[in-house]
Every structure is written in structure tokens, then in C-alpha cells.
Motif scaffolding. Structure first.
Motif, short mmCIF file in Angstrom:
data_model
loop_
_atom_site.label_atom_id
_atom_site.label_comp_id
_atom_site.label_asym_id
_atom_site.label_seq_id
_atom_site.Cartn_x
_atom_site.Cartn_y
_atom_site.Cartn_z
N THR A 1 -7.85 47.79 28.23
CA THR A 1 -7.07 49.02 28.33
C THR A 1 -7.42 49.71 29.65
OG1 THR A 1 -7.10 49.30 25.92
CG2 THR A 1 -6.50 51.22 27.25
N ALA B 1 -13.34 57.29 26.35
CA ALA B 1 -12.82 56.34 25.37
C ALA B 1 -13.94 55.56 24.69
CB ALA B 1 -11.85 55.38 26.06
N TYR C 1 -7.41 52.96 32.26
CA TYR C 1 -7.41 54.42 32.27
C TYR C 1 -7.34 54.92 33.70
CZ TYR C 1 -8.82 54.02 27.38
OH TYR C 1 -8.85 53.71 26.04
N GLU D 1 -12.29 59.13 32.09
CA GLU D 1 -11.47 58.81 30.92
C GLU D 1 -11.96 57.51 30.24
OE1 GLU D 1 -8.83 60.38 29.26
OE2 GLU D 1 -9.80 62.00 30.38
N VAL D 2 -12.44 56.57 31.04
CA VAL D 2 -12.98 55.33 30.47
C VAL D 2 -14.20 55.65 29.60
CG1 VAL D 2 -14.04 53.09 30.97
CG2 VAL D 2 -12.15 53.90 32.38
N SER E 1 -7.70 51.89 36.03
CA SER E 1 -6.42 51.31 36.44
C SER E 1 -6.40 51.04 37.94
CB SER E 1 -5.29 52.28 36.08
OG SER E 1 -4.05 51.78 36.52
N GLY F 1 -12.52 48.95 28.30
CA GLY F 1 -11.90 49.95 29.15
C GLY F 1 -12.24 49.75 30.62
#
Length: 296
Positions: A204, A215, A206, A211-212, A186, A183
Motif C-alpha cells: 500500500t 498506518a 502512502y 502516513e506510512v 508513493s 506500507g
């Protein structure tokens, strides 16, 4: 009148005429040596000692240095406290403005680190100072100053999920050959770093660091990738996280933070570098962690 007297009178008349004809030029020449040429209405007295470079002149004429900075507070680098913007990078921005003898204004429209760079590219800010990593992608759009802080890369890993992946492998080998889920934030530098340093991983993105971490904690991704400061801050602020998460610092990978400067502002870049070179109190990871403790 005798011939001799007439000749003498004629000589005196010619001499007098010659002297009269030369006097205006002689006076003009004498006065010219003492004339002070005053500037015309269009000349600029401020440039008497030299003409400012266009990029510096633009800022001087405006009377303020515009700094692009992320909208999201990131202590201790930049954050609001009692209605005032403070932090290590806020102080850095102010020191550059002070050296230019202008005011400072912060543009905090950017919702991502890459958008901070975009503001500089679009000339809506003179400098980008916002915990910006110097990446190859960004270096194609702006110039970066010399680093003012160097951090190592780091991972925070879900212990249980990583134990299943690593199996009997050494931790170093498991990290270097990491093929699990990863993760990142972004439009951040570590979204770029992940592609080159963990090419086998399933990356991925985030919207933010919270949020990372969510996850990772829920097992949605196995690991999170960012600089060592953010990982150390996580464990400092949430000691219980060490029960379910483990951290790995990659000593051979560095994250250098720099100031973004427009590609058409070479003198401003040189000026910023000079300010950084003359700073006596250089930043390092320990000073940043100390600032986090003293200025929460």
C-alpha cells in the motif's frame, strides 16, 4: 659612347629592374615570420586552451548549477534552518558547484523523489541530489553517479500483528516469505523495491513517511519498508516505539544513493564522479546519524 660602355649600362639596368621587382615579395616574406594573428571578433579567447564540452559549457555560460531537490525537508540531508537551506547533500551540491566555479541554485518544486528525477529528465535541473536511490526504473531515464552513501534495507513491523502472521516460523523465514501488508512512500524507490523483494506482500502506497508510520501504528498495515537510516532515526527520536514495533535490517539488500544526471550530459557525469572520488570524507550510516544529532 663606346660599345663596351653601352653593354655595361644595359646589364646594370636589367639588374636594377630585377631587384625592384623582387623586393616587395621579399619584404612580405620576411614580415610574415613575425606576424601575430589576432583573434577575430567572433573568436573566444577562453577556449584558447581547449573547447569546453557542451554540457559543462551550458552551465558555465549560465553561471549557476541547478540542483533538483525534494520540497519536503529531510534532515540531515537537506532542510531549512534559520531561513537557510543546509544539510549533508546541500554541502555536496555546493562542493560540485565550487569545483565548476559557478553559483548553485536549488529547484525544490518536486513533491516526490521520482519528480526530482523528472526535473532532470526535463532539463529543468542539471543534477538531482535528494537522497535518491539508484533504481532500475530511474536508470532508464537518467544516468546515476557512483554511490556516495550505501544503506541497507530495513523494515519496521507491528509486533502483535507480525507475531500472529509468523506463528511458529523463524523470523528470517517469515521475513523472506512475507505475505502481509506493507506500507511504502508513493513514487519512491522502496515502492519499486517492494515489488521485487516482497512479491507476496500486499503493498500500500502512502503520500509520505508520516502516513506510512501512522498506518503501522494503527495496524492498517503490518510493516513499513524503507532504508536503515530512516528506521534507526525513528527509534532514536521515539524510543517508546520499540514497545509496539520491532525492526529488521536486511543485510543482503543495499540501497545506494547517487546523483541523477541527464543522459545527454556525459562530461558532467564524469565530472561529478571525479568530485565524489576526490572527496576524503566519505559518508556512512554512522556519520549520517551523528549529523542528525549535531544538526537537528
Amino acid at each position: 659612347m663606346s660599345v663596351a660602355a653601352l653593354a655595361l649600362a644595359l646589364v646594370m639596368l636589367i639588374a636594377s629592374s630585377f631587384a625592384t621587382a623582387q623586393t616587395p615579395n621579399a619584404v612580405k616574406t620576411a614580415n610574415a615570420a613575425n606576424t601575430v594573428v589576432k583573434p577575430t571578433a567572433t573568436s573566444n579567447p577562453a577556449t584558447a586552451a581547449g573547447v569546453l564540452a557542451p554540457d559543462i559549457g551550458r552551465i558555465k555560460q549560465r553561471g549557476e548549477l541547478v540542483i533538483a531537490m525534494l520540497a519536503t525537508d529531510t534532515p540531515p540531508f537537506f532542510y531549512e534552518k534559520n531561513g537557510e537551506l543546509v544539510g549533508l547533500e546541500v554541502d555536496l551540491a555546493k562542493s560540485i558547484a565550487q569545483a565548476l566555479n559557478v553559483e548553485v541554485r536549488f529547484n525544490r518544486e518536486a513533491k516526490s523523489f521520482n519528480e526530482v528525477v523528472d526535473l532532470v529528465v526535463q532539463r529543468r535541473a542539471d543534477l538531482g541530489i535528494s537522497k535518491l536511490s539508484r533504481t532500475l526504473t530511474r536508470a532508464q531515464m537518467v544516468h546515476f553517479s557512483q554511490p556516495y552513501l550505501t544503506l541497507n534495507h530495513s523494515l519496521v513491523i507491528n509486533r502483535v500483528a507480525f507475531a500472529r502472521l509468523a506463528s511458529n516460523m523463524r523470523i528470517e523465514d517469515a521475513i523472506r516469505q512475507y505475505s502481509g501488508s506493507l506500507g511504502v512512500i508513493s513514487r519512491s524507490s522502496f515502492a519499486d523495491f517492494a515489488k521485487s523483494n516482497f512479491s507476496k506482500a500486499k503493498v500500500t502506497e502512502y503520500p509520505n513517511w508520516i502516513e506510512v508510520l501512522r498506518a503501522v501504528n494503527t495496524g492498517e498495515v503490518m510493516a513499513a519498508y524503507r532504508d536503515e537510516f530512516e528506521i534507526k532515526r525513528l527509534l532514536k527520536e521515539t524510543p517508546s516505539a520499540a514497545l509496539t514495533l520491532r525492526t529488521v535490517t536486511l543485510k543482503d539488500l543495499e540501497d545506494t544513493l547517487g546523483i541523477a544526471v541527464g543522459v545527454n550530459d556525459p562530461t558532467l557525469l564524469a565530472f561529478v564522479n571525479q568530485v565524489l572520488s576526490q572527496k576524503r570524507d566519505k559518508l556512512d550510516i554512522q556519520k549520517v546519524l551523528n549529523a542528525l544529532e549535531t544538526n537537528p
